[in-house]
Design an enzyme around this catalytic site. Structure first.
Site, PDB file in Angstrom:
ATOM      1  N   TYR A  22       0.792  -1.229   0.000  1.00 22.52           N
ATOM      2  CA  TYR A  22       0.000   0.000   0.000  1.00 22.52           C
ATOM      3  C   TYR A  22       0.829   1.286   0.000  1.00 22.52           C
ATOM      4  O   TYR A  22       0.259   2.370  -0.066  1.00 22.52           O
ATOM      5  CB  TYR A  22      -0.936   0.005   1.213  1.00 22.52           C
ATOM      6  N   HIS A  97      -9.436   0.333  -5.872  1.00 25.73           N
ATOM      7  CA  HIS A  97      -8.519  -0.434  -5.029  1.00 25.73           C
ATOM      8  C   HIS A  97      -7.097   0.020  -5.324  1.00 25.73           C
ATOM      9  O   HIS A  97      -6.738   0.258  -6.478  1.00 25.73           O
ATOM     10  CB  HIS A  97      -8.651  -1.936  -5.294  1.00 25.73           C
TER      11      HIS A  97
END
Length: 142
Positions: A22, A97
């Site tokens: 991330y 996402h």
């Protein structure tokens, strides 16, 4: 134009949680960049780790905003309720996402949100949010 970004569980830990997946930047820092980049957009941000709160926010804004950028995180793969809420509102939703969920565990290949979303953007890191916002400005989600 009024757009809200709604983030689901654990996205409040961006910058700390699994940085190899991330990244190292917090969402709050990135949101400041988005606000600067999209100055002509009334941009809001909401995050919750609680499924019912996300559904409540979708229902609250889903008839008056121009767009919703939704990263339901792990609820994407488990929440029929959030999927139903996306289908029940009028405001277009772009599912986002950060990672390419199709390159991850098999359970992440299923989305209960995609069938109600106007589009899905995944795998471009935090830039996925930029692309979603730009899609509303370009009119590609209407």
């Amino acid at each position: 134009m009024k757009i809200i970004i709604i983030n689901g569980p654990n996205l409040n830990l961006l910058g700390k949680r699994e940085p190899e997946v991330y990244g190292h930047q917090t969402f709050e820092d990135y949101f400041s960049i988005l606000q600067f980049k999209f100055k002509d957009v009334q941009l809001e941000y909401y995050q919750s780790n609680i499924e019912g709160e996300i559904i409540g926010k979708l229902q609250e804004v889903g008839f008056s905003y121009n767009g919703i950028v939704l990263n339901a995180a792990s609820y994407t793969h488990t929440s029929v309720g959030i999927g139903d809420a996306v289908k029940a509102i009028e405001t277009p939703v772009v599912e986002v996402h950060i990672s390419n969920t199709h390159k991850r565990e098999e359970f992440r290949h299923v989305s209960y949100i995609s069938s109600g979303a106007k589009g899905v953007i995944l795998g471009f890191g935090l830039q996925s949010y930029d692309l979603a916002i730009q899609s509303f400005l370009d009119g590609t989600t209407e």
